[in-house]
Design an enzyme around this catalytic site. Structure first.
Site, PDB file in Angstrom:
ATOM      1  N   SER A  24       0.840  -1.215   0.000  1.00 38.59           N
ATOM      2  CA  SER A  24       0.000   0.000   0.000  1.00 38.59           C
ATOM      3  C   SER A  24       0.870   1.258   0.000  1.00 38.59           C
ATOM      4  O   SER A  24       0.596   2.219  -0.718  1.00 38.59           O
ATOM      5  CB  SER A  24      -0.885   0.023   1.249  1.00 38.59           C
ATOM      6  OG  SER A  24      -1.813  -1.017   1.214  1.00 38.59           O
ATOM      7  N   ARG A  28       1.553   4.329  -3.000  1.00 38.13           N
ATOM      8  CA  ARG A  28       1.321   5.746  -2.700  1.00 38.13           C
ATOM      9  C   ARG A  28       2.593   6.570  -2.888  1.00 38.13           C
ATOM     10  O   ARG A  28       2.536   7.717  -3.336  1.00 38.13           O
ATOM     11  CB  ARG A  28       0.766   5.886  -1.279  1.00 38.13           C
ATOM     12  CG  ARG A  28      -0.711   5.418  -1.211  1.00 38.13           C
ATOM     13  CD  ARG A  28      -1.089   4.954   0.158  1.00 38.13           C
ATOM     14  NE  ARG A  28      -2.514   4.691   0.333  1.00 38.13           N
ATOM     15  CZ  ARG A  28      -3.126   3.532   0.052  1.00 38.13           C
ATOM     16  NH1 ARG A  28      -2.450   2.513  -0.461  1.00 38.13           N
ATOM     17  NH2 ARG A  28      -4.426   3.381   0.264  1.00 38.13           N
ATOM     18  N   GLY A  95      -5.876  -3.799  -7.693  1.00 36.20           N
ATOM     19  CA  GLY A  95      -7.025  -2.990  -7.271  1.00 36.20           C
ATOM     20  C   GLY A  95      -6.589  -1.629  -6.760  1.00 36.20           C
ATOM     21  O   GLY A  95      -7.262  -0.619  -6.993  1.00 36.20           O
ATOM     22  N   ARG A 123     -13.799  -6.875 -10.676  1.00 37.59           N
ATOM     23  CA  ARG A 123     -13.934  -6.212  -9.371  1.00 37.59           C
ATOM     24  C   ARG A 123     -14.677  -4.883  -9.500  1.00 37.59           C
ATOM     25  O   ARG A 123     -14.554  -4.192 -10.509  1.00 37.59           O
ATOM     26  CB  ARG A 123     -12.539  -6.024  -8.745  1.00 37.59           C
ATOM     27  CG  ARG A 123     -11.914  -7.367  -8.441  1.00 37.59           C
ATOM     28  CD  ARG A 123     -10.526  -7.235  -7.878  1.00 37.59           C
ATOM     29  NE  ARG A 123     -10.520  -6.664  -6.548  1.00 37.59           N
ATOM     30  CZ  ARG A 123      -9.418  -6.394  -5.874  1.00 37.59           C
ATOM     31  NH1 ARG A 123      -8.226  -6.610  -6.426  1.00 37.59           N
ATOM     32  NH2 ARG A 123      -9.492  -5.908  -4.655  1.00 37.59           N
ATOM     33  N   SER A 168     -13.426   0.973   2.934  1.00 37.84           N
ATOM     34  CA  SER A 168     -12.371   0.785   1.943  1.00 37.84           C
ATOM     35  C   SER A 168     -11.414   1.960   1.902  1.00 37.84           C
ATOM     36  O   SER A 168     -11.811   3.093   1.595  1.00 37.84           O
ATOM     37  CB  SER A 168     -12.999   0.585   0.558  1.00 37.84           C
ATOM     38  OG  SER A 168     -12.013   0.749  -0.443  1.00 37.84           O
ATOM     39  N   GLN A 170      -9.149   2.199  -0.287  1.00 40.47           N
ATOM     40  CA  GLN A 170      -8.964   2.543  -1.701  1.00 40.47           C
ATOM     41  C   GLN A 170      -9.973   3.603  -2.124  1.00 40.47           C
ATOM     42  O   GLN A 170      -9.632   4.554  -2.839  1.00 40.47           O
ATOM     43  CB  GLN A 170      -9.091   1.286  -2.570  1.00 40.47           C
ATOM     44  CG  GLN A 170      -7.938   0.315  -2.347  1.00 40.47           C
ATOM     45  CD  GLN A 170      -8.091  -0.977  -3.117  1.00 40.47           C
ATOM     46  OE1 GLN A 170      -9.134  -1.258  -3.702  1.00 40.47           O
ATOM     47  NE2 GLN A 170      -7.050  -1.796  -3.101  1.00 40.47           N
ATOM     48  N   ASP A 316      -6.621  -8.274   4.750  1.00 47.76           N
ATOM     49  CA  ASP A 316      -5.793  -9.065   3.834  1.00 47.76           C
ATOM     50  C   ASP A 316      -5.165 -10.285   4.511  1.00 47.76           C
ATOM     51  O   ASP A 316      -4.615 -11.155   3.841  1.00 47.76           O
ATOM     52  CB  ASP A 316      -4.683  -8.190   3.232  1.00 47.76           C
ATOM     53  CG  ASP A 316      -5.247  -7.141   2.281  1.00 47.76           C
ATOM     54  OD1 ASP A 316      -6.380  -7.316   1.802  1.00 47.76           O
ATOM     55  OD2 ASP A 316      -4.550  -6.141   2.018  1.00 47.76           O
ATOM     56  N   LYS A 343     -12.199  -9.299  -3.354  1.00 42.69           N
ATOM     57  CA  LYS A 343     -10.734  -9.203  -3.470  1.00 42.69           C
ATOM     58  C   LYS A 343     -10.278  -9.865  -4.769  1.00 42.69           C
ATOM     59  O   LYS A 343     -11.084 -10.101  -5.658  1.00 42.69           O
ATOM     60  CB  LYS A 343     -10.081  -9.835  -2.238  1.00 42.69           C
ATOM     61  CG  LYS A 343     -10.427  -9.113  -0.937  1.00 42.69           C
ATOM     62  CD  LYS A 343      -9.894  -7.696  -0.930  1.00 42.69           C
ATOM     63  CE  LYS A 343     -10.317  -6.931   0.307  1.00 42.69           C
ATOM     64  NZ  LYS A 343      -9.990  -5.509   0.229  1.00 42.69           N
ATOM     65  N   ARG A 389      -2.324 -14.118  -2.088  1.00 44.60           N
ATOM     66  CA  ARG A 389      -2.433 -14.418  -0.654  1.00 44.60           C
ATOM     67  C   ARG A 389      -2.981 -15.819  -0.401  1.00 44.60           C
ATOM     68  O   ARG A 389      -2.677 -16.433   0.619  1.00 44.60           O
ATOM     69  CB  ARG A 389      -3.274 -13.357   0.051  1.00 44.60           C
ATOM     70  CG  ARG A 389      -2.659 -11.952  -0.107  1.00 44.60           C
ATOM     71  CD  ARG A 389      -3.103 -11.003   0.971  1.00 44.60           C
ATOM     72  NE  ARG A 389      -2.882  -9.621   0.562  1.00 44.60           N
ATOM     73  CZ  ARG A 389      -1.708  -8.992   0.570  1.00 44.60           C
ATOM     74  NH1 ARG A 389      -0.623  -9.620   0.964  1.00 44.60           N
ATOM     75  NH2 ARG A 389      -1.605  -7.731   0.165  1.00 44.60           N
TER      76      ARG A 389
HETATM   77  C1  S3P Z   1      -5.590  -1.344   0.143  1.00 41.36           C
HETATM   78  C2  S3P Z   1      -6.813  -1.363   0.770  1.00 41.36           C
HETATM   79  C3  S3P Z   1      -7.568  -2.607   1.015  1.00 41.36           C
HETATM   80  C4  S3P Z   1      -6.666  -3.826   0.916  1.00 41.36           C
HETATM   81  C5  S3P Z   1      -5.805  -3.795  -0.304  1.00 41.36           C
HETATM   82  C6  S3P Z   1      -4.906  -2.577  -0.284  1.00 41.36           C
HETATM   83  C7  S3P Z   1      -4.938  -0.050  -0.076  1.00 41.36           C
HETATM   84  O1  S3P Z   1      -8.568  -2.729   0.038  1.00 41.36           O
HETATM   85  O2  S3P Z   1      -7.443  -4.999   0.942  1.00 41.36           O
HETATM   86  O3  S3P Z   1      -5.001  -4.950  -0.393  1.00 41.36           O
HETATM   87  O4  S3P Z   1      -3.727  -0.028  -0.404  1.00 41.36           O
HETATM   88  O5  S3P Z   1      -5.598   0.984   0.081  1.00 41.36           O
HETATM   89  P1  S3P Z   1     -10.015  -2.037   0.187  1.00 41.36           P
HETATM   90  O6  S3P Z   1      -9.841  -0.566   0.102  1.00 41.36           O
HETATM   91  O7  S3P Z   1     -10.819  -2.584  -0.955  1.00 41.36           O
HETATM   92  O8  S3P Z   1     -10.542  -2.475   1.518  1.00 41.36           O
END
Ligand code: S3P
Length: 429
Positions: A24, A28, A95, A123, A168, A170, A316, A343, A389
């Site tokens: 993550s 970023r 994602g 997704r 979320s 994200q 996760d 996921k 995973r």
């Molecule tokens: C993530 C947020 C989570 C996580 C993903 C990484 C991120 O997803 O499961 O592996 O980097 O912001 P969600 O925002 O769908 O919960």
């Protein structure tokens, strides 16, 4: 498709592992470094397939990014220098790339088309398309704009006040990123706390962002200033070794420089409640994130209930927590985790299928699973579902099975942990 034969560990596990950089935070760092002015150096960058999708997306928008092993040098010229890509952007399996990039691209005044692999194409993207549309963006895409491929011309966004309907990070991040370029103020309200790396890093890069309990407000600031980033080890990758040492008798492993941001440490709380032996040392703050070393030893476990606000803090890690539950005395109930169905694969179905195939007593519920321990796991065939995973959980399970396990398709592990088997073999000895 690459199958792999996995055998029970002949030895207790021991040693030290430096797990790769946090996925993550790596995503970023690339995004903010690419939109900032000046050179951003990113150390301990996760050189996995997902994060490289983000690197390549920004290269397609004209940013020079050099990579030497796990260090990135990003030559940022500010967001206004990002240019219309010549070809559609490919987000692969990622994602995080898809959802966060949609937030950035919705704000930039040019045409973009984006697509992903088979899994990502299924997704849901409406969770980011909806708030971005409220901000003034307009998308065209498959399934009424709910799924990739998507095409859009960005720009002209207005700030909104948005209460997250899904737990979320994200979605939260996509809205905050769009808010960075929108007219006026953008406010995001979350009922349950999700990972806050975006907020931490926006602050470090000089954005006008304020946080008050469950509300975050960002105001338009097109010029971020570069800052060097050290990426902590990924607790989601460390989780596989935490589980491994806990279930293989007489093991002790130390994991160095693991990210301990409170929004991510649900696995440590849960393992502690299950009776696992964990010790955290050398805690410090680096690049605005808590890090430390975790030493974990073999221990007897008991089943527990995992639900409510802790779920986003360990979402996760649920596949490997389910494996731990098969080795715990009593019943473990995991609920409030229906997000697992969205996921890389439906992780409720996949975990239940894989662990059942290996002899566990586990059943799926709508929003989680119920696991009855303690069971001796057998060998057999286990499918990765093309989900990194799930594949790594299978590899950890195989350390304690009666016979060998054949893992169908290990290639997906490169999404988040390309050297996983090297690190695992190093502790098997
Ligand atoms: C993530 C947020 C989570 C996580 C993903 C990484 C991120 O997803 O499961 O592996 O980097 O912001 P969600 O925002 O769908 O919960």
């Amino acid at each position: 498709m690459k199958n792999k034969e996995l055998f029970p560990s002949p030895n207790p596990l021991s040693g030290v592992v430096n797990v790769p950089g946090d996925k993550s935070i790596s995503h970023r760092a690339v995004m903010f470094g690419s939109m900032a002015t000046g050179i951003t150096r990113v150390d301990n960058f996760l050189d996995g397939e997902d994060c490289m999708r983000t690197v390549n997306a920004f290269r397609s928008l004209g940013v020079r990014i050099n990579k030497e092993e796990s260090t990135l040098i990003i030559h940022g010229n500010g967001a206004s220098s990002l240019a219309e890509p010549l070809t559609p952007l490919y987000f692969g399996n990622s994602g995080t790339t898809a959802r966060l990039m949609l937030g950035v691209l919705a704000a930039l005044p040019f045409f973009t088309a984006a697509y992903g692999d088979k899994s990502l194409t299924k997704r849901p993207m409406d969770r980011v398309v909806d708030p971005l549309t409220q901000m003034g963006a307009s998308f065209e895409g498959r399934n009424n704009g709910c799924n990739l491929p998507l095409a859009f011309r960005g720009g002209g966004l207005k700030g909104i006040c948005y209460t997250l309907p899904v737990k979320s990070a994200q979605v939260k991040s996509a809205v905050l990123l769009a808010g960075l370029f929108a007219e006026g103020e953008t406010k995001v309200i979350e009922k349950t706390t999700t990972r806050d790396h975006t907020e931490n890093m926006l602050h470090a890069f000089g954005a006008d962002i304020t946080r008050n309990k469950n509300q975050t407000v960002i105001t338009n600031k097109k010029s971020l200033k570069s800052v060097d980033v050290f990426v902590p080890g990924d607790i989601s990758s460390a989780a596989f070794f935490l589980a491994a040492a806990t279930i293989v008798p007489e093991s002790t492993i130390t994991l160095r420089n693991v990210g301990l941001n409170e929004t991510r440490t649900g696995i440590i709380d849960v393992m502690g409640n299950m009776g696992a032996k964990l010790e955290i040392t050398n805690e410090q703050t680096v690049s605005g994130e808590r890090i430390g070393d975790i030493t974990v030893s073999y221990g007897e476990l008991n089943g527990i209930v995992i639900d409510g606000d802790i779920i986003p803090r360990l979402i996760d890690e649920i596949p490997v927590i389910a494996l731990l539950a098969t080795q715990a005395e009593g019943t473990t109930i995991i609920r409030d985790a229906s997000e697992l169905r969205f996921k890389e694969t439906d992780r409720i179905a996949a975990v239940v299928d894989v662990l059942s195939a290996l002899g566990a007593k586990i059943e799926a519920t709508d929003d989680g699973m119920i696991i009855h321990g303690k069971t001796k796991l057998t060998g057999g065939h286990a499918a990765s579902y093309d989900d990194h995973r799930i594949a790594m959980m299978i590899a950890i399970a195989s350390l304690i099975t009666e016979g060998k396990v054949i893992l169908d398709d290990e290639a997906c592990i490169a999404i988040s942990y390309p050297d996983f088997f090297d690190d695992l073999n190093s502790v098997i000895g």
